[in-house]
Scaffold this motif. Structure first.
Motif, PDB file in Angstrom:
ATOM      1  N   LEU A 190      29.291  16.536 -31.706  1.00  0.00           N
ATOM      2  CA  LEU A 190      28.339  17.648 -30.952  1.00  0.00           C
ATOM      3  C   LEU A 190      29.030  18.371 -30.411  1.00  0.00           C
ATOM      4  N   ASP A 191      29.153  19.786 -30.293  1.00  0.00           N
ATOM      5  CA  ASP A 191      30.101  20.450 -30.000  1.00  0.00           C
ATOM      6  C   ASP A 191      29.575  21.150 -28.668  1.00  0.00           C
ATOM      7  N   ALA A 192      30.511  22.294 -28.027  1.00  0.00           N
ATOM      8  CA  ALA A 192      29.991  22.697 -26.721  1.00  0.00           C
ATOM      9  C   ALA A 192      28.830  23.362 -26.735  1.00  0.00           C
ATOM     10  N   ASN A 193      28.597  23.911 -27.912  1.00  0.00           N
ATOM     11  CA  ASN A 193      27.308  24.995 -28.237  1.00  0.00           C
ATOM     12  C   ASN A 193      26.376  24.005 -28.293  1.00  0.00           C
ATOM     13  N   GLY A 194      26.178  22.676 -28.413  1.00  0.00           N
ATOM     14  CA  GLY A 194      25.120  21.890 -28.648  1.00  0.00           C
ATOM     15  C   GLY A 194      24.726  21.610 -30.144  1.00  0.00           C
ATOM     16  N   ASN A 195      25.826  21.921 -30.985  1.00  0.00           N
ATOM     17  CA  ASN A 195      25.408  21.775 -32.278  1.00  0.00           C
ATOM     18  C   ASN A 195      26.200  20.576 -33.017  1.00  0.00           C
ATOM     19  N   LEU A 196      25.212  20.002 -33.917  1.00  0.00           N
ATOM     20  CA  LEU A 196      26.050  18.793 -34.599  1.00  0.00           C
ATOM     21  C   LEU A 196      26.215  19.053 -35.844  1.00  0.00           C
ATOM     22  N   ASN A 293      23.001  11.499 -30.525  1.00  0.00           N
ATOM     23  CA  ASN A 293      21.927  12.427 -30.235  1.00  0.00           C
ATOM     24  C   ASN A 293      22.214  13.696 -29.518  1.00  0.00           C
ATOM     25  N   LYS A 294      21.120  14.785 -29.153  1.00  0.00           N
ATOM     26  CA  LYS A 294      21.462  15.907 -28.705  1.00  0.00           C
ATOM     27  C   LYS A 294      21.932  15.942 -27.188  1.00  0.00           C
ATOM     28  N   ARG A 295      21.756  15.058 -26.746  1.00  0.00           N
ATOM     29  CA  ARG A 295      22.068  14.595 -25.270  1.00  0.00           C
ATOM     30  C   ARG A 295      23.627  14.071 -24.980  1.00  0.00           C
TER      31      ARG A 295
END
Length: 330
Positions: A190-196, A293-295
């Motif tokens: 999960l990167d700093a932009n919130g993408n996986l 997960n996204k969190r």
């Protein structure tokens, strides 16, 4: 008229209250700190791979670039006997490699039964970005790799060849949990932009039948990414992971509200149930999942103890012992 005006006033106030309070409540409750960037990878060789991936993630880079760079390190290391260069051969003495990659937009690329190319993960990415297809196999995958500038080289090291010749004396195919089954590096980030994004690469089971393909290059089995929910990747006995489309199952369980840890546990227990329903023993079957997960929450679970995974986030890089259904076996 008065009663109508009174009704409308009450309705207006009620609507105002409903329209204001929930927004306030949501804004208060939605202040949740997301653990990003973060990268997870399977097994102890994931520590070094994570360091490569973190160089990209810590500088605001894309998760896709991070996972490719991370697993390339393992592919190029001849001491890691289950991935890439120096991987254990099939029963014909040929090193055949499988890999897949998936980004935040559900773009996917995969190669299977690829020979003589050290970095199948990068070939898989080229399939994703430069062809109308999602999977190339065997000779076709090799032709494509060469067209992209990848050079053929012998991937069978002296040590792997020696093991293969020793195996030929009995030719007995009997995978050992956490050794021959310790066959994959899967990485999700999960990167700093919130993408996986995720990547998975392997030389597969040692001394497999020539042409055998496991779960690692199969999107949904060895790897799955849904940028709205999370990502998961698998390691172990590929046939059992394919049977349940395991990584997709983990992500869908997270969609239903399960934590990454719980999703991995449910998915492993389903594999156990399927195995037992077929009258098969768990003795020589190992499957493990890692999930994110996204969190930025994460988890892992496996059948036999002995599985571990690496996690790198703002707290640093560490190796974590995976929880298991059965006691330690290796």
């Amino acid at each position: 008229m008065g009663s109508r005006r009174s009704f409308l006033q009450k309705l207006g106030l009620g609507t105002l209250a409903v329209s204001v309070l929930p927004k306030f409540a949501i804004s208060e409750s939605s202040i949740i700190k997301i653990n990003k960037p973060i990268v997870l990878s399977t097994w102890d060789f994931g520590l070094k791979a994570n360091e490569e991936a973190w160089q990209i993630l810590s500088n605001g880079g894309r998760a896709l670039d991070a996972v490719e760079k991370g697993v390339r390190l393992t592919e190029a290391d001849p001491s890691e006997r289950s991935v890439g260069y120096g991987g254990r051969p099939d029963r014909d003495g040929k090193v055949t490699l499988d890999a897949c990659i998936m980004d935040e937009h559900a773009n996917i690329g995969s190669v299977a039964a690829l020979q003589n190319i050290k970095h199948p993960i990068s070939v898989a990415r080229a399939v994703m970005e430069k062809t109308p297809h999602v999977m190339l196999v065997g000779e076709g995958a090799l032709q494509f790799a060469k067209s992209q500038g990848y050079k053929e080289e012998n991937l069978l090291t002296e040590e792997s060849e020696k093991e293969w010749k020793e195996w030929l004396k009995t030719s007995k195919y009997e995978p050992i949990v956490n050794i021959e089954n310790h066959d994959t590096i899967g990485m999700i980030a999960l990167d700093a932009n919130g993408n996986l994004s995720g990547a998975c690469t392997t030389s597969g089971m040692a001394f497999k039948m020539h042409g055998r393909v496991g779960d690692s290059p199969i999107i949904g089995a060895g790897l799955y990414v849904d940028n709205e929910i999370g990502a998961a990747t698998a390691t172990g006995h590929g046939e059992e992971v394919i049977r349940t489309v395991g990584s997709h199952l983990v992500v869908e369980l997270m969609r239903q509200g399960h934590s990454p840890q719980k999703a991995c546990e449910v998915a492993v227990k389903r594999i156990i149930k399927f195995t037992q329903n077929r009258g098969k023993s768990l003795d020589n079957i190992q499957v493990g999942f890692i999930a994110l997960n996204k969190r930025g929450e994460y988890g892992a679970y496996c059948i036999h103890g002995g599985f571990n995974y690496a996690k790198y986030d703002a707290k640093g890089n560490e190796l974590i012992k995976g929880k298991s259904y059965l006691k330690s076996n290796g």
